[in-house]
Design an enzyme around this catalytic site. Structure first.
Site, PDB file in Angstrom:
ATOM      1  N   CYS A 136       0.812  -1.221   0.000  1.00  0.00           N
ATOM      2  CA  CYS A 136       0.000   0.000   0.000  1.00  0.00           C
ATOM      3  C   CYS A 136       0.843   1.267   0.000  1.00  0.00           C
ATOM      4  CB  CYS A 136      -0.969  -0.009   1.180  1.00  0.00           C
ATOM      5  SG  CYS A 136      -0.197   0.044   2.823  1.00  0.00           S
TER       6      CYS A 136
ATOM      7  N   HIS B 259      -2.332   1.186   7.028  1.00  0.00           N
ATOM      8  CA  HIS B 259      -2.720   1.097   5.614  1.00  0.00           C
ATOM      9  C   HIS B 259      -2.928   2.487   5.035  1.00  0.00           C
ATOM     10  CE1 HIS B 259      -4.165  -0.900   2.054  1.00  0.00           C
ATOM     11  NE2 HIS B 259      -5.330  -0.288   2.106  1.00  0.00           N
TER      12      HIS B 259
ATOM     13  N   HIS C 273      -6.073   1.240  -4.004  1.00  0.00           N
ATOM     14  CA  HIS C 273      -5.077   0.809  -3.016  1.00  0.00           C
ATOM     15  C   HIS C 273      -4.595  -0.616  -3.287  1.00  0.00           C
ATOM     16  CE1 HIS C 273      -8.176  -1.216  -0.089  1.00  0.00           C
ATOM     17  NE2 HIS C 273      -8.729  -1.080  -1.283  1.00  0.00           N
TER      18      HIS C 273
END
Length: 309
Positions: free
Chosen positions: A219, A265, A277
């Protein structure tokens, strides 16, 4: 991980038998030893960067030796062990400042984001040509000749740094051997661009912890690659990005390009409602409704911050 960059001449690799960089055994500490973030400060129990001598206590200090990667990409690990978890990835031509060569491993720091770790020393060189261009496409093919029908010697990732020695029509000859097409390269320092468009070029890429390429990406690696491709400096990890990038905005005014940070994240908004993502849930880089992502987060505060560049 690819273990050889094709071309007419293999760059000289750093000798794994070389001693660590020159040691300085004494240094003057100007205050109490600081608890530095070891992800981005070269500090171990037995050795530290000489530049940190005024901030930390260590038995030995060393000046760094500049090297660069000679293969398309290589894993950076947290320990000198091929089975250790990846922490990041180094790309072809990127500089890696080495503080110690120990057997198979080189312990050092990435020049582009300051990340510290261990890289296979045989994949590094002391005498890489100075880069003049970077790979500006999601992947850049290195051809044996200035001809799209010639064999492909290797595939370089977005952001790889190359040294161009001459041009033949639409092709550029590389100092390390082979030719890249003009549509696959750009200036060494991009002036601008669209980070969302760059991130979209990774859609479908497998999720890989520590990855920064189309072969696998995580990510924060996706965000870093998207921003750096547009000339925006970016830290490696999501918490570093959350603290160091952009300006905070409210969720009510989301727009394309906003960075949304969750516990552990991060993603980038493709538009006002959908998040782009790389994630372990789908094990891929995808676009999906932000509301669906929020619903999967079990933390009490699902969104930690929204930052606008």
């Amino acid at each position: 991980m690819t273990n050889q960059h094709g071309g007419n001449a293999r760059a000289k690799a750093a000798s794994p038998t070389e001693a660590r960089a020159p040691l300085v055994r004494t240094a003057r500490l100007s205050g109490p030893s600081l608890a530095l973030d070891r992800r981005i400060h070269a500090v171990r129990e037995d050795l530290a960067d000489i530049a940190l001598a005024d901030r930390v206590v260590a038995p030995h200090f060393a000046a760094s030796v500049p090297t660069a990667l000679v293969v398309p990409h290589a894993t950076i690990r947290g320990r000198p062990d091929p089975n250790a978890s990846a922490t990041s990835e180094l790309l072809f031509g990127e500089a890696f400042h080495v503080f110690e060569f120990g057997g198979r491993w080189a312990w050092g720091q990435c020049a582009h984001d300051g990340y510290v770790g261990y890289v296979d020393a045989s994949l590094l060189t002391h005498d890489a040509p100075a880069p003049t261009h970077r790979i500006a496409a999601p992947q850049g093919l290195v051809f044996a000749e200035a001809d799209i029908k010639s064999p492909v010697l290797s595939v370089l990732p977005l952001g790889a740094q190359v040294a161009v020695t001459a041009s033949e029509g639409a092709f550029h000859a590389l100092a390390t051997g082979g030719f890249v097409h003009d549509r696959h390269v750009g200036g060494l320092t991009p002036a601008s661009g669209d980070p969302v468009a760059v991130a979209m070029s990774f859609i479908g890429t497998p999720y890989r912890w520590g990855g920064r390429t189309r072969a696998g990406i995580d990510c924060s690696g996706l965000v870093q690659q998207a921003l750096m491709a547009c000339g925006i400096a970016c830290p490696r990890d999501s918490d570093q990005q959350r603290e160091g990038l952009g300006t905070r905005v409210e969720a009510s005014g989301l727009r394309r390009g906003d960075l949304v940070y969750f516990p552990g994240h991060v993603g980038i908004m493709a538009d006002a409602t959908n998040l782009l993502h790389a994630n372990a849930h789908w094990m891929a880089t995808v676009i999906e409704p932000l509301a669906d992502v929020v619903a999967r987060v079990t933390a009490e505060t699902p969104i930690l911050a929204i930052k606008r560049i």
